[in-house]
Design an enzyme around this catalytic site. Structure first.
Site, PDB file in Angstrom:
ATOM      1  N   LYS A 122       0.833  -1.201   0.000  1.00 13.47           N
ATOM      2  CA  LYS A 122       0.000   0.000   0.000  1.00 13.47           C
ATOM      3  C   LYS A 122       0.876   1.263   0.000  1.00 13.47           C
ATOM      4  CE  LYS A 122      -3.742  -2.392   2.496  1.00 13.47           C
ATOM      5  NZ  LYS A 122      -4.596  -2.370   3.708  1.00 13.47           N
ATOM      6  N   TYR A 138     -12.429  -2.665  -2.794  1.00 20.16           N
ATOM      7  CA  TYR A 138     -12.897  -2.680  -1.406  1.00 20.16           C
ATOM      8  C   TYR A 138     -14.429  -2.652  -1.301  1.00 20.16           C
ATOM      9  CZ  TYR A 138      -8.189  -2.200   0.572  1.00 20.16           C
ATOM     10  OH  TYR A 138      -6.891  -2.422   0.960  1.00 20.16           O
ATOM     11  N   THR A 168      -5.190  -7.955  10.558  1.00 17.56           N
ATOM     12  CA  THR A 168      -5.513  -6.626  10.030  1.00 17.56           C
ATOM     13  C   THR A 168      -5.058  -5.500  10.965  1.00 17.56           C
ATOM     14  OG1 THR A 168      -7.467  -7.607   8.992  1.00 17.56           O
ATOM     15  CG2 THR A 168      -7.416  -5.210   9.139  1.00 17.56           C
ATOM     16  N   ARG A 213       2.987  -6.826   9.132  1.00 15.16           N
ATOM     17  CA  ARG A 213       2.241  -5.814   9.874  1.00 15.16           C
ATOM     18  C   ARG A 213       2.689  -5.748  11.323  1.00 15.16           C
ATOM     19  NH1 ARG A 213      -3.650  -7.553   7.367  1.00 15.16           N
ATOM     20  NH2 ARG A 213      -3.670  -6.174   5.551  1.00 15.16           N
ATOM     21  N   ASN A 270      -1.736  -0.334   7.240  1.00 15.55           N
ATOM     22  CA  ASN A 270      -1.170  -1.636   7.629  1.00 15.55           C
ATOM     23  C   ASN A 270      -0.346  -2.290   6.531  1.00 15.55           C
ATOM     24  OD1 ASN A 270      -3.251  -2.359   5.997  1.00 15.55           O
ATOM     25  ND2 ASN A 270      -4.345  -3.613   7.501  1.00 15.55           N
ATOM     26  N   HIS A 297      -1.714  -5.589   1.380  1.00 15.88           N
ATOM     27  CA  HIS A 297      -2.975  -6.299   1.170  1.00 15.88           C
ATOM     28  C   HIS A 297      -2.657  -7.668   0.598  1.00 15.88           C
ATOM     29  CE1 HIS A 297      -6.974  -7.349  -0.323  1.00 15.88           C
ATOM     30  NE2 HIS A 297      -6.358  -7.752  -1.421  1.00 15.88           N
ATOM     31  N   GLU A 324     -10.035 -10.322  -7.566  1.00  9.39           N
ATOM     32  CA  GLU A 324      -9.099  -9.201  -7.480  1.00  9.39           C
ATOM     33  C   GLU A 324      -8.065  -9.236  -8.613  1.00  9.39           C
ATOM     34  OE1 GLU A 324      -7.498  -9.453  -3.514  1.00  9.39           O
ATOM     35  OE2 GLU A 324      -9.420  -8.936  -2.589  1.00  9.39           O
TER      36      GLU A 324
END
Ligand code: IDP
Length: 136
Positions: free
Chosen positions: A10, A50, A92, A104, A114, A117, A128
């Site tokens: 991310k 999402y 998460t 994480r 975090n 993904h 996805e």
């Protein structure tokens, strides 16, 4: 039987210079990179990605964050790749759920930021990967 999963580093991971660390852990686990690209995400793609969270209070902030700067999108392949990457990522919430030794757990403090993904099931991975890598 080999599987494929979608991995994202991310925008927080890219801006903090942690792309190499994520890739290194993927490779050390024995998973294989099939595709890897730095890209800016269109809001429409982020919304679709999402979609399951569209009614959550954090949805707007999540879209802002994920489109806030370049991220790295990758196709990762290997036996049980979906679960294997989820294990590397950790839970998460990077403090309450992710344990030390996970990405994480080692590198993140806040649930929104975090770092990575990973698809949460084989079915999610299929959906996805079609969204992020339509030509693969
Ligand atoms: P996952 O990324 O571990 O699969 P999901 O529950 O699918 O977790 O949530 C997607 C993403 O939305 C999380 O990785 C995180 O960035 C963000 N998120 C989830 N829950 C919260 C929250 O309570 N506050 C802020 N952001 C959240």
């Amino acid at each position: 039987m080999s599987e494929r999963t979608l991995v994202l580093v991310k925008p927080d991971g890219v801006s903090r210079g942690l792309v190499g660390e994520v890739i290194s852990r993927i490779e050390r686990k024995g998973l294989r990179l099939v595709a890897l690209e730095l890209r800016n995400v269109a809001r429409s793609v982020a919304e679709e990605h999402y979609a399951e969270h569209k009614d959550k209070p954090f949805f707007g902030d999540l879209l802002e964050f994920i489109t806030s700067g370049p991220l790295v999108a990758a196709i990762v392949e290997g036996p049980r790749a979906v679960a294997a990457f989820r294990q590397l990522a950790g839970g998460t919430d990077p403090v309450e759920k992710a344990t030390p030794g996970t990405l994480r757990g080692d590198y993140a403090l806040e649930t929104q930021f975090n770092l990575v993904h990973g698809s949460d099931s084989v079915e999610s991975a299929e959906r996805e990967l079609k969204l992020w890598f339509p030509d693969n």
